[in-house]
Design a protein around this motif. Structure first.
Motif, short mmCIF file in Angstrom:
data_model
loop_
_atom_site.label_atom_id
_atom_site.label_comp_id
_atom_site.label_asym_id
_atom_site.label_seq_id
_atom_site.Cartn_x
_atom_site.Cartn_y
_atom_site.Cartn_z
N THR A 156 71.92 39.94 11.20
CA THR A 156 70.68 40.63 10.81
C THR A 156 69.89 39.83 9.78
O THR A 156 68.67 39.99 9.68
CB THR A 156 70.95 42.05 10.30
N ASP A 159 67.18 37.79 11.57
CA ASP A 159 66.28 38.57 12.43
C ASP A 159 66.86 38.82 13.82
O ASP A 159 66.14 38.86 14.81
CB ASP A 159 64.90 37.89 12.51
N LYS A 161 68.45 41.72 15.35
CA LYS A 161 68.67 43.14 15.05
C LYS A 161 69.14 43.96 16.25
O LYS A 161 69.52 45.11 16.08
CB LYS A 161 67.36 43.73 14.50
N TYR A 162 69.10 43.41 17.43
CA TYR A 162 69.41 44.15 18.64
C TYR A 162 70.74 44.90 18.51
O TYR A 162 71.77 44.31 18.19
CB TYR A 162 69.47 43.22 19.86
N SER A 164 71.91 46.87 16.30
CA SER A 164 72.51 46.97 14.97
C SER A 164 72.54 48.42 14.50
O SER A 164 71.49 49.04 14.34
CB SER A 164 71.73 46.12 13.97
N ILE A 167 70.60 49.18 11.31
CA ILE A 167 69.13 49.16 11.38
C ILE A 167 68.61 50.31 12.24
O ILE A 167 67.62 50.95 11.90
CB ILE A 167 68.63 47.80 11.92
N ASP A 178 77.08 43.93 13.00
CA ASP A 178 76.11 42.99 12.43
C ASP A 178 76.71 41.61 12.25
O ASP A 178 76.00 40.60 12.29
CB ASP A 178 75.61 43.49 11.07
#
Length: 188
Positions: A156, A159, A161-162, A164, A167, A178
């Motif tokens: 994360t 960048d 973030k898929y 996560s 998030i 993560d």
């Protein structure tokens, strides 16, 4: 005055012989390995990625530096085969994860190295993934012509973030950790 010159000359000789020049050792990218492992709520995936190039810097037998370029386009899952492997490899290389078309390499540069015990170093390095540079720390063993380490990377911070759970809410069993683990063996 003569004694002072003799002492100065002796000091110069001692210091010049005590100075050890740095040696750069090129990493054998074909013999070296980088294995990755990523976990999710319902299991995990593992695979490999190849080094494009790398060097280790030594003063005598002491590790003092290192720079590595990873070829992210070689990222592949080894725990799957066929269609499922192709789908996962494609997804990992997509913008959801590493965006290898736009960012074909990742770079690791050693910034600070301390010796924690014989043949063991504590390393702080800058890791650049997707054009974002963040520090990582790990221990590295160096014996003979081999250096090895295992460490975690928080995706994360780069960048990625898929999926996560830290998030996005309500992912349930679709959440992906993560952090992923890298196990690296460098031959030089």
């Amino acid at each position: 005055m003569k004694n002072l010159k003799a002492i100065a000359l002796a000091l110069v000789v001692v210091l010049s012989t005590a100075t050890v020049s740095a040696q750069t050792k090129k990493v054998d990218v074909k013999a070296s390995t980088i294995n990755w492992n990523g976990k999710k709520v319902t299991g995990e995936h593992s695979g490999t990625v190849n080094l494009k190039d790398g060097t280790l810097l030594f003063k005598g037998t002491k590790l003092v530096g290192g720079t590595f370029t990873v070829d992210m386009t070689t990222l592949t899952a080894t725990d799957l085969t066929g269609e499922y492997q192709t789908k996962l490899n494609g997804h990992l290389k997509s913008e959801d994860f590493f965006g290898t078309e736009k960012f074909p390499t990742a770079i690791l540069v050693f910034k600070k190295i301390g010796m924690s015990s014989k043949d063991m170093y504590s390393v702080t390095a800058d890791l650049t993934i997707k054009g974002i540079t963040k520090p990582v720390s790990f221990n590295m063993a160096v014996k003979g012509d081999t250096a090895s380490t295992k460490f975690m990377v928080d995706r994360t911070k780069y960048d990625i973030k898929y999926g996560s759970g830290s998030i996005f809410d309500n992912l349930g069993d679709k959440a992906i950790s993560d952090e992923f683990e890298l196990t690296v063996v460098l031959k030089f």
